[in-house]
Design an enzyme around this catalytic site. Structure first.
Site, PDB file in Angstrom:
ATOM      1  N   SER A  62       0.802  -1.129  -0.237  1.00  0.00           N
ATOM      2  CA  SER A  62      -0.019  -0.084   0.039  1.00  0.00           C
ATOM      3  C   SER A  62       0.700   1.420  -0.032  1.00  0.00           C
ATOM      4  O   SER A  62       2.030   1.108   0.312  1.00  0.00           O
ATOM      5  CB  SER A  62      -0.676   0.052   1.049  1.00  0.00           C
ATOM      6  N   ASP A  93       4.613  -7.684   3.218  1.00  0.00           N
ATOM      7  CA  ASP A  93       3.501  -6.850   4.112  1.00  0.00           C
ATOM      8  C   ASP A  93       2.793  -7.942   4.669  1.00  0.00           C
ATOM      9  O   ASP A  93       2.883  -9.222   4.438  1.00  0.00           O
ATOM     10  CB  ASP A  93       2.734  -6.082   3.016  1.00  0.00           C
ATOM     11  N   ASP A 123       4.834 -10.565   8.786  1.00  0.00           N
ATOM     12  CA  ASP A 123       4.396  -9.649   9.890  1.00  0.00           C
ATOM     13  C   ASP A 123       5.537  -9.097  10.575  1.00  0.00           C
ATOM     14  O   ASP A 123       6.214  -9.668  11.315  1.00  0.00           O
ATOM     15  CB  ASP A 123       3.724 -10.448  10.933  1.00  0.00           C
ATOM     16  N   TYR A 137       1.991   7.342  18.379  1.00  0.00           N
ATOM     17  CA  TYR A 137       2.884   7.182  16.943  1.00  0.00           C
ATOM     18  C   TYR A 137       4.223   8.019  17.177  1.00  0.00           C
ATOM     19  O   TYR A 137       5.198   7.611  16.459  1.00  0.00           O
ATOM     20  CB  TYR A 137       1.771   7.620  16.111  1.00  0.00           C
ATOM     21  N   LYS A 180       7.930   6.825  16.164  1.00  0.00           N
ATOM     22  CA  LYS A 180       8.565   7.728  14.924  1.00  0.00           C
ATOM     23  C   LYS A 180      10.027   8.178  15.676  1.00  0.00           C
ATOM     24  O   LYS A 180      11.019   8.225  14.880  1.00  0.00           O
ATOM     25  CB  LYS A 180       7.806   8.384  14.291  1.00  0.00           C
TER      26      LYS A 180
HETATM   27  P1  NAP Z   1      -0.840   2.568   4.324  1.00  0.00           P
HETATM   28  O1  NAP Z   1      -1.057   2.650   3.179  1.00  0.00           O
HETATM   29  O2  NAP Z   1      -1.514   2.070   5.369  1.00  0.00           O
HETATM   30  O3  NAP Z   1       0.521   1.366   4.159  1.00  0.00           O
HETATM   31  C1  NAP Z   1       1.123   0.649   5.348  1.00  0.00           C
HETATM   32  C2  NAP Z   1       1.139  -0.866   4.937  1.00  0.00           C
HETATM   33  O4  NAP Z   1       1.885  -1.378   6.084  1.00  0.00           O
HETATM   34  C3  NAP Z   1      -0.250  -1.493   5.108  1.00  0.00           C
HETATM   35  O5  NAP Z   1      -0.249  -2.359   3.740  1.00  0.00           O
HETATM   36  C4  NAP Z   1      -0.169  -2.239   6.095  1.00  0.00           C
HETATM   37  O6  NAP Z   1      -1.077  -3.317   6.207  1.00  0.00           O
HETATM   38  C5  NAP Z   1       1.203  -2.616   6.386  1.00  0.00           C
HETATM   39  N1  NAP Z   1       1.462  -3.128   7.773  1.00  0.00           N
HETATM   40  C6  NAP Z   1       0.834  -2.710   8.896  1.00  0.00           C
HETATM   41  N2  NAP Z   1       1.320  -3.248   9.791  1.00  0.00           N
HETATM   42  C7  NAP Z   1       2.186  -4.307   9.344  1.00  0.00           C
HETATM   43  C8  NAP Z   1       2.660  -5.312  10.019  1.00  0.00           C
HETATM   44  N3  NAP Z   1       2.763  -5.718  11.195  1.00  0.00           N
HETATM   45  N4  NAP Z   1       3.419  -6.172   9.295  1.00  0.00           N
HETATM   46  C9  NAP Z   1       3.593  -5.889   7.751  1.00  0.00           C
HETATM   47  N5  NAP Z   1       2.864  -5.045   7.270  1.00  0.00           N
HETATM   48  C10 NAP Z   1       2.044  -4.190   8.173  1.00  0.00           C
HETATM   49  O7  NAP Z   1       0.266   3.788   4.922  1.00  0.00           O
HETATM   50  P2  NAP Z   1       1.425   4.657   4.342  1.00  0.00           P
HETATM   51  O8  NAP Z   1       0.962   6.201   4.546  1.00  0.00           O
HETATM   52  O9  NAP Z   1       1.975   4.291   2.999  1.00  0.00           O
HETATM   53  O10 NAP Z   1       2.492   4.555   5.361  1.00  0.00           O
HETATM   54  C11 NAP Z   1       3.844   3.951   5.236  1.00  0.00           C
HETATM   55  C12 NAP Z   1       4.848   4.329   6.136  1.00  0.00           C
HETATM   56  O11 NAP Z   1       5.214   5.739   6.099  1.00  0.00           O
HETATM   57  C13 NAP Z   1       4.294   4.421   7.787  1.00  0.00           C
HETATM   58  O12 NAP Z   1       5.541   3.763   8.427  1.00  0.00           O
HETATM   59  C14 NAP Z   1       3.957   5.569   8.147  1.00  0.00           C
HETATM   60  O13 NAP Z   1       3.798   5.712   9.465  1.00  0.00           O
HETATM   61  C15 NAP Z   1       4.545   6.536   7.414  1.00  0.00           C
HETATM   62  N6  NAP Z   1       4.303   7.676   7.071  1.00  0.00           N
HETATM   63  C16 NAP Z   1       2.971   8.010   6.618  1.00  0.00           C
HETATM   64  C17 NAP Z   1       2.738   9.182   6.310  1.00  0.00           C
HETATM   65  C18 NAP Z   1       1.223   9.775   5.576  1.00  0.00           C
HETATM   66  O14 NAP Z   1       0.831  11.010   5.925  1.00  0.00           O
HETATM   67  N7  NAP Z   1       0.924   8.890   4.724  1.00  0.00           N
HETATM   68  C19 NAP Z   1       3.408  10.379   6.860  1.00  0.00           C
HETATM   69  C20 NAP Z   1       4.511  10.070   7.616  1.00  0.00           C
HETATM   70  C21 NAP Z   1       4.856   8.881   7.556  1.00  0.00           C
HETATM   71  P3  NAP Z   1      -2.625  -2.947   6.675  1.00  0.00           P
HETATM   72  O15 NAP Z   1      -3.427  -2.288   5.876  1.00  0.00           O
HETATM   73  O16 NAP Z   1      -2.852  -4.470   6.675  1.00  0.00           O
HETATM   74  O17 NAP Z   1      -2.209  -2.375   8.167  1.00  0.00           O
END
Ligand code: NAP
Length: 254
Positions: A20, A41, A63, A156, A160
């Site tokens: 994702s 993932d 996981d 969170y 981080k």
């Molecule tokens: P996302 O679209 O929700 O993608 C995160 C992916 O990680 C999802 O497929 C999720 O699966 C998977 N995941 C969660 N728990 C897991 C586990 N225990 N083992 C393996 N996979 C797991 O989120 P994103 O926005 O792309 O975020 C990616 C990273 O960027 C994260 O670390 C987030 O904190 C960071 N980030 C995001 C933003 C933002 O604004 N989007 C800003 C700063 C930092 P599920 O869907 O099943 O949970």
């Protein structure tokens, strides 16, 4: 010569969170630059969709909260492709928000397990293999929350901030082995993680984020994938222990 340093031919990259958002975009960017990519993932269905976007890939449902699974992921990458040049620890969850006084222990444990311990296991497994290879680049995913310290997002933000310090410690340990370790601290990015309300609520959030950005922009997954690609590639050979902040000019620490 300069552009050559961004190319990833011959390199093997492992990306967690690849089903994702930012993880998927990073996997595609690394693949477009020539890398063979191991997609990890816990969401197997969407991981298979990412696999359709990545040329030479290996899918390993994982996981990241389970050390044995992360070790096995890196071992599978070595078995299949012979090496690991890049470990991008992107998997994460937003988890429970709300005031500190209301956060229950199970919710706290869950956020720390995925966002901090999960990254720790990825760094640990990658250092083991890259240390033997005497080369590699580890890219961890932090967040602008490490600077903004937003009310209502304690668990969170703690996780981080932990990723940022882990990155710096790992860079000290990895440097003598030829391993670089950096992290990316994105601002607000439109992904499933942040698409949590009605279309109207989301439009309001995006308008607010655009207003906060010095550039008047809202971030997209590719904006972060580009930073991951830079840190993964030899173009960043002089960078280690750093926090890169692609955030459209929203949070700028002094
Ligand atoms: P996302 O679209 O929700 O993608 C995160 C992916 O990680 C999802 O497929 C999720 O699966 C998977 N995941 C969660 N728990 C897991 C586990 N225990 N083992 C393996 N996979 C797991 O989120 P994103 O926005 O792309 O975020 C990616 C990273 O960027 C994260 O670390 C987030 O904190 C960071 N980030 C995001 C933003 C933002 O604004 N989007 C800003 C700063 C930092 P599920 O869907 O099943 O949970």
């Amino acid at each position: 010569m300069t552009l050559e340093r961004f190319r990833m031919e011959g390199k093997v990259a492992v990306v967690t969170g690849a089903a994702s958002g930012i993880g998927r975009a990073s996997a595609v960017a690394l693949s477009d630059a020539g890398a063979r990519v191991v997609l990890a993932d816990r969401d197997e269905e969407n991981l298979e969709k990412t696999a359709l976007m990545v040329d030479d890939n290996l899918v390993v449902p994982t996981d990241v909260t389970k050390k044995a699974e992360v070790d096995a992921l890196v071992d599978r990458a070595v078995e299949h492709f012979g090496r690991v040049d890049v470990m991008a620890n992107v998997a994460g969850i937003m988890g429970a928000g709300g005031p500190i006084v209301d956060i229950d222990e199970a919710a706290l444990d869950r956020v720390l397990a995925v966002n901090l311990k999960g990254v720790f296991f990825g760094v640990q497994a990658a250092l083991r293999v890259m240390g033997e290879q005497r080369s590699g680049s580890i890219v961890n995913m932090a967040s602008a929350a490490i600077d903004a310290a937003p009310a209502g997002l304690a668990a969170y933000s703690m996780a981080k901030a932990g990723v940022a310090i882990l990155t710096r410690v790992a860079a000290q340990e990895g440097g003598p082995m030829g391993v670089r370790v950096n992290c990316v601290a994105p601002g607000f990015i439109v992904t499933p993680m942040t698409q949590r309300g009605t279309p109207e609520q989301m439009a309001n959030v995006e308008a607010m984020m655009r207003k906060r950005s010095a550039l008047g922009l809202v971030g997209e997954p590719d904006d972060i994938a580009n930073a991951v690609l830079y840190l993964a590639s030899d173009a960043s050979r002089f960078m280690t222990g750093q926090v890169l902040r692609p955030n459209g000019g929203t949070a700028m620490p002094a």
